[in-house]
Design an enzyme around this catalytic site. Structure first.
Site, PDB file in Angstrom:
ATOM      1  N   CYS B 163       0.809  -1.216   0.000  1.00 15.41           N
ATOM      2  CA  CYS B 163       0.000   0.000   0.000  1.00 15.41           C
ATOM      3  C   CYS B 163       0.842   1.266   0.000  1.00 15.41           C
ATOM      4  O   CYS B 163       0.313   2.368  -0.071  1.00 15.41           O
ATOM      5  CB  CYS B 163      -0.952  -0.042   1.185  1.00 15.41           C
ATOM      6  SG  CYS B 163      -1.845  -1.604   1.216  1.00 15.41           S
ATOM      7  N   HIS B 303      -2.843   7.964   5.711  1.00 21.55           N
ATOM      8  CA  HIS B 303      -3.072   6.639   5.133  1.00 21.55           C
ATOM      9  C   HIS B 303      -4.501   6.208   5.511  1.00 21.55           C
ATOM     10  O   HIS B 303      -5.221   5.697   4.684  1.00 21.55           O
ATOM     11  CB  HIS B 303      -2.012   5.655   5.635  1.00 21.55           C
ATOM     12  CG  HIS B 303      -2.035   4.355   4.907  1.00 21.55           C
ATOM     13  ND1 HIS B 303      -1.964   4.278   3.531  1.00 21.55           N
ATOM     14  CD2 HIS B 303      -2.134   3.071   5.339  1.00 21.55           C
ATOM     15  CE1 HIS B 303      -2.009   3.006   3.161  1.00 21.55           C
ATOM     16  NE2 HIS B 303      -2.119   2.251   4.234  1.00 21.55           N
ATOM     17  N   GLU B 314      -1.413   5.372  13.364  1.00 20.25           N
ATOM     18  CA  GLU B 314      -1.029   6.538  12.560  1.00 20.25           C
ATOM     19  C   GLU B 314      -1.302   7.824  13.348  1.00 20.25           C
ATOM     20  O   GLU B 314      -0.537   8.787  13.272  1.00 20.25           O
ATOM     21  CB  GLU B 314      -1.786   6.542  11.222  1.00 20.25           C
ATOM     22  CG  GLU B 314      -1.231   7.568  10.245  1.00 20.25           C
ATOM     23  CD  GLU B 314      -1.931   7.555   8.894  1.00 20.25           C
ATOM     24  OE1 GLU B 314      -2.934   6.831   8.722  1.00 20.25           O
ATOM     25  OE2 GLU B 314      -1.468   8.302   8.007  1.00 20.25           O
ATOM     26  N   LYS B 335      -9.659   7.987   1.692  1.00 19.18           N
ATOM     27  CA  LYS B 335     -10.128   6.601   1.531  1.00 19.18           C
ATOM     28  C   LYS B 335     -11.565   6.444   2.030  1.00 19.18           C
ATOM     29  O   LYS B 335     -12.234   5.469   1.667  1.00 19.18           O
ATOM     30  CB  LYS B 335      -9.224   5.632   2.299  1.00 19.18           C
ATOM     31  CG  LYS B 335      -7.839   5.459   1.689  1.00 19.18           C
ATOM     32  CD  LYS B 335      -7.062   4.374   2.394  1.00 19.18           C
ATOM     33  CE  LYS B 335      -5.661   4.187   1.820  1.00 19.18           C
ATOM     34  NZ  LYS B 335      -4.719   5.270   2.195  1.00 19.18           N
ATOM     35  N   HIS B 340      -9.781   1.870  -0.350  1.00 15.61           N
ATOM     36  CA  HIS B 340      -8.324   1.740  -0.288  1.00 15.61           C
ATOM     37  C   HIS B 340      -7.833   1.128  -1.600  1.00 15.61           C
ATOM     38  O   HIS B 340      -8.054  -0.046  -1.859  1.00 15.61           O
ATOM     39  CB  HIS B 340      -7.948   0.857   0.909  1.00 15.61           C
ATOM     40  CG  HIS B 340      -6.482   0.765   1.153  1.00 15.61           C
ATOM     41  ND1 HIS B 340      -5.542   1.351   0.350  1.00 15.61           N
ATOM     42  CD2 HIS B 340      -5.784   0.145   2.154  1.00 15.61           C
ATOM     43  CE1 HIS B 340      -4.333   1.100   0.825  1.00 15.61           C
ATOM     44  NE2 HIS B 340      -4.453   0.357   1.916  1.00 15.61           N
ATOM     45  N   PHE B 399       1.747  -3.233   4.068  1.00 17.12           N
ATOM     46  CA  PHE B 399       2.108  -4.558   4.595  1.00 17.12           C
ATOM     47  C   PHE B 399       3.610  -4.781   4.358  1.00 17.12           C
ATOM     48  O   PHE B 399       4.138  -4.430   3.302  1.00 17.12           O
ATOM     49  CB  PHE B 399       1.340  -5.662   3.864  1.00 17.12           C
ATOM     50  CG  PHE B 399      -0.053  -5.925   4.380  1.00 17.12           C
ATOM     51  CD1 PHE B 399      -0.644  -5.112   5.332  1.00 17.12           C
ATOM     52  CD2 PHE B 399      -0.776  -7.013   3.892  1.00 17.12           C
ATOM     53  CE1 PHE B 399      -1.934  -5.377   5.798  1.00 17.12           C
ATOM     54  CE2 PHE B 399      -2.063  -7.282   4.353  1.00 17.12           C
ATOM     55  CZ  PHE B 399      -2.639  -6.463   5.300  1.00 17.12           C
TER      56      PHE B 399
END
Lengths: 77, 415
Positions: B163, B303, B314, B335, B340, B399
């Site tokens: 991502c 994010h 975050e 998002k 996403h 990830f």
């Protein structure tokens, strides 16, 4: 069932995005219809499915024109 | 001396629009692009919603033969790149193609192609696997095909960092220009993984929202009732350009790329590091490279995936980097509207961030209803905000513990 030529034409039009009128017996698949080696391999797979036969690599290498395909398939059926 | 890098063109395909005006209007109107999955029969899956790209016809951008040789993620990249070049007013055959490069990644690559061809292998045997399987599936092929279709002959590469892919691509591409290896870079991310295997895999991770009855309310970053991310698809492509090159050709400048930071968590496959310390180091490095003090930052496009851990960690990371200023700056997760987009997220969100700086409007976090004590910043709840915004960050966290942050600034002249 449609004849061999029109079935081959349909596959070539679909795979190569060319106009049906360009797909004559005399047309060279690479030079006239713009196929590269990957397109030819891909088209062979489709022809094998369509006509329920197996085309060996040696036979595939001999194919140059649309007419070559039609003649080959007709000789096998 | 290293060169200044500016953004001069944008191209987007997204669940909320396939052109920039539509995308931006939906973003600032708080419109959700999430709906039931239509690309495959998802009835057996615990998650049955996604942000799909609607009304995309590849034949508007390429002929049939080309379209057949491209997975959907590559078609997206080629289409968005054409639109971005057009937006920038760049015709590559009137430029030196050696000085124009391509840097476009995908988090996963051609998963639909992989699934189709694997079915051929199992059902029909190895002879029936398409000769196009590998060149359609490999994740670098977006960059490859954009180079082929545009004629860009400069540096050509791809980031593959889950991502964080889109943000890494933009940051790395900006550095290629900064060190003088290209004048123009076509950069961003693309993804098309609304497929059975991707859904099965992410459902097994328990990472995706199961709010199937309320698709438009499912992506709710920073909200206490969030229950996972909602997958989106699309591409976000930016034209990056050295300031000198942009000025020479009289280009319209959207915003400036002033910093780039990245880090690795060195922690876990999928979970963020405790306290979001990896994300914090990424943001700090972007600030350092840009020569910014924390209080210079007005807006962060987070994010913000709408998963429990991401949004909590975050938020902690932002507080650790910005101290008291974390409560004064504005944060949003777009998002909430797009879903996403995995490897494309950084590209699409860089576009949102650049437009926010240009238009002086901050897009909101929609579906923000229930405050979470773990998430206590100003998330621009539900309504866009018109403010004088000058400096912004965009975060992407992937990830594997990949963290990337870019710093953008409103363009204020060549001095």
């Amino acid at each position: 069932m449609a004849d061999v030529l029109s079935r081959v034409q349909r596959i070539i039009v679909d795979r190569l995005g060319v106009d049906a009128s360009e797909v004559t017996r005399e047309a060279s698949i690479k030079d006239d219809l713009g196929a590269d080696s990957l397109d030819v391999m891909d088209m062979i797979l489709e022809l094998e499915d369509e006509f329920s036969l197996e085309i060996s690599d040696e036979e595939a290498e001999k194919i140059n024109t649309v007419g070559d395909i039609v003649t080959y398939i007709e000789s096998r059926s | 001396m290293s060169k200044r890098v500016v953004i001069t063109g944008l191209g987007v395909l997204s669940p909320i629009g396939n052109d920039i005006p539509t995308f931006w209007n939906n973003l600032i109107s708080g419109k959700s692009g999430i709906g039931p999955v239509t690309r495959f029969d998802a009835s057996d899956f615990p998650t049955r919603i996604a942000g799909e790209v609607k009304g995309f016809d590849p034949l508007e951008y390429m002929d049939r033969k080309e379209a057949r040789r491209m997975d959907r993620f590559v078609q997206f990249a080629v289409a968005a790149s054409q639109n971005a070049l057009k937006d920038a007013g760049i015709e590559i055959d009137r430029e030196d193609p050696d000085r124009i490069g391509t840097y476009i990644g995908s988090g996963i690559g051609g998963l639909q192609t992989w699934e189709d061809q694997h079915r051929n292998l199992i059902e029909k045997g190895p002879r029936r696997v398409s000769p196009f399987f590998i060149p359609m599936m490999i994740a670098n092929m977006a960059a490859g095909q954009v180079s082929i279709s545009t004629g860009a002959k400069g540096p050509c590469s791809a980031a593959i960092s889950a991502c964080a892919t889109g943000t890494h691509s933009i940051g790395d591409a900006a550095n290629i220009i900064r060190r003088g290896d290209a004048d123009v870079m076509i950069a961003g991310g693309t993804e098309a993984t609304v497929t059975p295997m991707a859904f099965a895999g992410f459902c097994a991770n328990q990472a995706m929202s199961r709010r199937n009855d309320e698709p438009e309310r499912a992506s709710r970053p920073f909200d206490k009732e969030r229950d996972g991310f909602v997958m989106g698809e699309g591409a976000g492509i930016l034209i990056l350009e050295s300031l000198d090159h942009a000025l020479d050709r009289g280009a319209e400048i959207v915003a400036e790329v002033i910093g780039y930071g990245m880090s690795g968590d060195a922690y876990h496959l999928t979970a963020p590091a405790p306290e979001g310390e990896g994300a914090a180091r990424s943001m700090k490095r972007a600030l350092n490279e840009a020569g910014l003090k924390p209080e210079d930052v007005d807006y962060i496009n987070a994010h913000g995936t709408s998963t429990g851990p991401n949004d909590k960690f975050e938020t902690i990371a932002m507080k650790n980097v910005f101290g008291d200023h974390a409560y004064r700056l504005a944060v949003s997760s777009t998002k909430s509207m797009t879903g996403h987009l995995l490897g494309a997220a950084g590209g699409v969100e860089a576009i949102a961030t650049a437009l926010a700086l240009k238009e002086k409007i901050l897009p909101p976090t929609i579906n923000y209803e229930y405050p979470d004590p773990d998430c206590d910043l100003d998330y621009i709840p539900n309504e866009a905000r018109r403010v004088n915004v000058n400096v912004a960050l965009s975060n992407s966290l992937g990830f594997g513990g990949h963290n990337a942050t870019i710093a953008l600034k409103a363009y204020d002249g060549a001095e």
